[in-house]
Scaffold this active site. Structure first.
Site, short mmCIF file in Angstrom:
data_model
loop_
_atom_site.label_atom_id
_atom_site.label_comp_id
_atom_site.label_asym_id
_atom_site.label_seq_id
_atom_site.Cartn_x
_atom_site.Cartn_y
_atom_site.Cartn_z
N LYS A 115 0.83 -1.22 0.00
CA LYS A 115 0.00 0.00 0.00
C LYS A 115 0.86 1.26 0.00
O LYS A 115 0.45 2.28 -0.54
CB LYS A 115 -0.99 -0.01 1.16
CG LYS A 115 -2.06 -1.10 0.99
CD LYS A 115 -3.38 -0.80 1.66
CE LYS A 115 -4.40 -1.86 1.29
NZ LYS A 115 -5.67 -1.78 2.04
N LYS A 197 -5.64 -12.13 -8.40
CA LYS A 197 -6.91 -12.36 -7.68
C LYS A 197 -7.97 -11.32 -8.04
O LYS A 197 -7.63 -10.18 -8.37
CB LYS A 197 -6.67 -12.44 -6.17
CG LYS A 197 -6.63 -11.12 -5.47
CD LYS A 197 -6.82 -11.25 -3.95
CE LYS A 197 -7.08 -9.86 -3.41
NZ LYS A 197 -7.53 -9.79 -2.05
N LYS A 200 -11.74 -5.90 -5.40
CA LYS A 200 -12.67 -4.76 -5.42
C LYS A 200 -12.07 -3.56 -6.12
O LYS A 200 -12.76 -2.77 -6.73
CB LYS A 200 -12.94 -4.30 -3.98
CG LYS A 200 -13.90 -5.08 -3.19
CD LYS A 200 -14.27 -4.24 -1.96
CE LYS A 200 -14.33 -5.08 -0.71
NZ LYS A 200 -13.26 -4.81 0.25
P1 ATP Z 1 -9.27 -4.35 -2.07
O1 ATP Z 1 -9.31 -4.56 -3.57
O2 ATP Z 1 -9.92 -3.05 -1.62
O3 ATP Z 1 -7.93 -4.61 -1.46
P2 ATP Z 1 -10.34 -6.98 -1.68
O4 ATP Z 1 -11.38 -7.27 -2.73
O5 ATP Z 1 -8.99 -7.55 -1.88
O6 ATP Z 1 -10.27 -5.42 -1.44
P3 ATP Z 1 -10.74 -7.19 1.25
O7 ATP Z 1 -11.78 -6.23 1.75
O8 ATP Z 1 -9.31 -6.88 1.51
O9 ATP Z 1 -10.98 -7.50 -0.33
O10 ATP Z 1 -11.02 -8.63 1.83
C1 ATP Z 1 -12.21 -9.06 2.44
C2 ATP Z 1 -12.15 -10.56 2.57
O11 ATP Z 1 -12.34 -11.20 1.29
C3 ATP Z 1 -10.81 -11.05 3.11
O12 ATP Z 1 -11.03 -12.09 4.05
C4 ATP Z 1 -10.11 -11.55 1.86
O13 ATP Z 1 -9.17 -12.52 2.16
C5 ATP Z 1 -11.26 -12.09 1.00
N1 ATP Z 1 -10.98 -12.03 -0.44
C6 ATP Z 1 -10.70 -10.90 -1.14
N2 ATP Z 1 -10.51 -11.18 -2.46
C7 ATP Z 1 -10.68 -12.52 -2.61
C8 ATP Z 1 -10.62 -13.42 -3.73
N3 ATP Z 1 -10.36 -13.00 -4.96
N4 ATP Z 1 -10.85 -14.73 -3.52
C9 ATP Z 1 -11.12 -15.19 -2.27
N5 ATP Z 1 -11.19 -14.40 -1.17
C10 ATP Z 1 -10.98 -13.07 -1.31
#
Ligand code: ATP
Ligand code: LTN
Length: 335
Positions: A115, A197, A200
């Protein structure tokens, strides 16, 4: 709710609409735990301000995330869902835990390094200290189990280290929490770059399925999903796009990967993609409907988050009072 039940705790940041990755990898697994365990879930709005976010946006996204969690099957008769900033004990404990955390430990966190690279103009102290607040979120409830994706395991390990260090210095106080990563769909990949992965914060909307997307949008995104130049539907190395679609299909239908492969034996990618899109859209339809109903009823949401925060606060004061006593703060009647 009896005290012998295991205590589950997890949080999610209100940084946008949940993706199919958040849903399959995290949130949808939280509901089924609530019959055997005591579950505390929260929207991590204090973590969200470690990167720049407009106040009006944060307020709106926090309420939306709250309604999304409810729509994903968390039942407030069994579990609590609250907003982190409504329960000030997390931040109060985090100050104490800061004093049992080393600068070097925080410097090694990969999320901090990532970050900082992404936001070089705003490497604030909150971003650095993020894992200590996360440790406080967990330790204030003496959680047994913390369901998180693999990306959060380093933070969980640090929470365990901090708990052990505090216990060593002041005497047995915190339970050492365990992480819990779901066996299926722990990592859903991007539809456009299936080695990355699904996230969001992806700039390409076609790469990500949002849990509130309508049926046509979901089908269109699956039709455009990147696959490979072969034509065989099989789960094996090198077929990242197809592997991801098979994982998603299995996760939403409850079938095994082998059953899904058999089902599409001899069929083309076009037919397969359409079937995955339809299965996902049908699976998410009730979530979308329930969300629309909840988000329209702000008074009900307020009633829910107020009651849950009250319960969480009362519960967490037990730990905070114990900690304050152990470190030597003069007791007060004010809490
Ligand atoms: P950002 O893009 O804002 O970093 P993110 O989509 O990676 O957000 P988080 O809010 O950091 O998501 O994570 C929320 C939960 O969802 C966490 O427990 C994370 O491990 C899980 N998670 C996020 N992306 C995935 C994915 N592609 N597959 C499975 N689990 C996920
Ligand atoms: N860092 C987590 C959100 C989070 C969390 C927690 C998860 C904040 N505090 C405590 C589990 C337990 C994330 O970004 N997914």
């Amino acid at each position: 709710m009896s005290d012998e039940k295991k205590l589950i705790l997890s949080g999610i940041q209100p940084t946008g609409t949940f993706t199919l990755g958040n849903y399959i990898g995290a949130v949808r697994n939280w509901g089924p735990l609530q019959d055997e365990c005591r579950c505390f879930y929260f929207i991590a709005d204090q973590h969200a301000i470690t990167v720049k976010i407009e106040p009006a946006q944060l307020r709106q996204k926090t309420l939306e995330a709250y309604a999304q969690l409810m729509a994903c099957g968390i039942d407030l008769n069994k579990s609590l869902i609250f907003i982190q900033s409504h329960v000030p004990t997390h931040a109060q404990l985090s100050w104490v835990l800061n004093c049992s955390t080393q600068f070097g430990e925080l410097s090694r966190m990969t999320q901090f390094k990532d970050k900082s690279r992404k936001h070089p103009d705003d490497i604030n102290a909150g971003l650095f200290d993020y894992p200590v607040l996360m440790a406080a979120d967990i330790l204030i409830y003496n959680a047994d189990l913390v369901p998180v994706g693999v990306d959060q395991m380093q933070h969980l390990e640090l929470a365990r280290t901090i708990a052990r260090r505090f216990n060593g210095r002041y005497g047995e106080t915190f339970k050492i929490p365990e992480g819990y990563v779901p066996p299926v769909g722990a990592k859903v990949m991007s539809l456009q770059e299936p080695t990355k992965k699904m996230s969001k914060s992806d700039d390409n909307p076609n790469a990500v399925i949002l849990i509130l997307d309508d049926k046509d949008t979901i089908i269109r995104k699956f039709k455009r999903a990147v696959t490979d130049s072969e034509s065989e539907i099989a789960f094996r190395e090198g077929k990242d796009g197809i592997n991801n679609l098979l994982t998603i299909y299995s996760a939403v239908t409850g079938r095994t990967i082998e059953e899904s492969v058999r089902e599409f034996d001899g069929q083309g990618y076009g037919t397969f993609k359409l079937a995955v899109g339809e299965a996902v859209a049908d699976h998410l339809a009730p979530v979308r409907e329930e969300y629309a109903r909840l988000i329209a009823d702000k008074a009900y949401l307020k009633e829910c988050y107020t009651r849950c925060a009250g319960e969480a606060l009362r519960y967490s004061y037990r730990t905070l009072n114990k900690v304050y006593k152990k470190v030597g703060f003069v007791p007060t009647e004010l809490r």
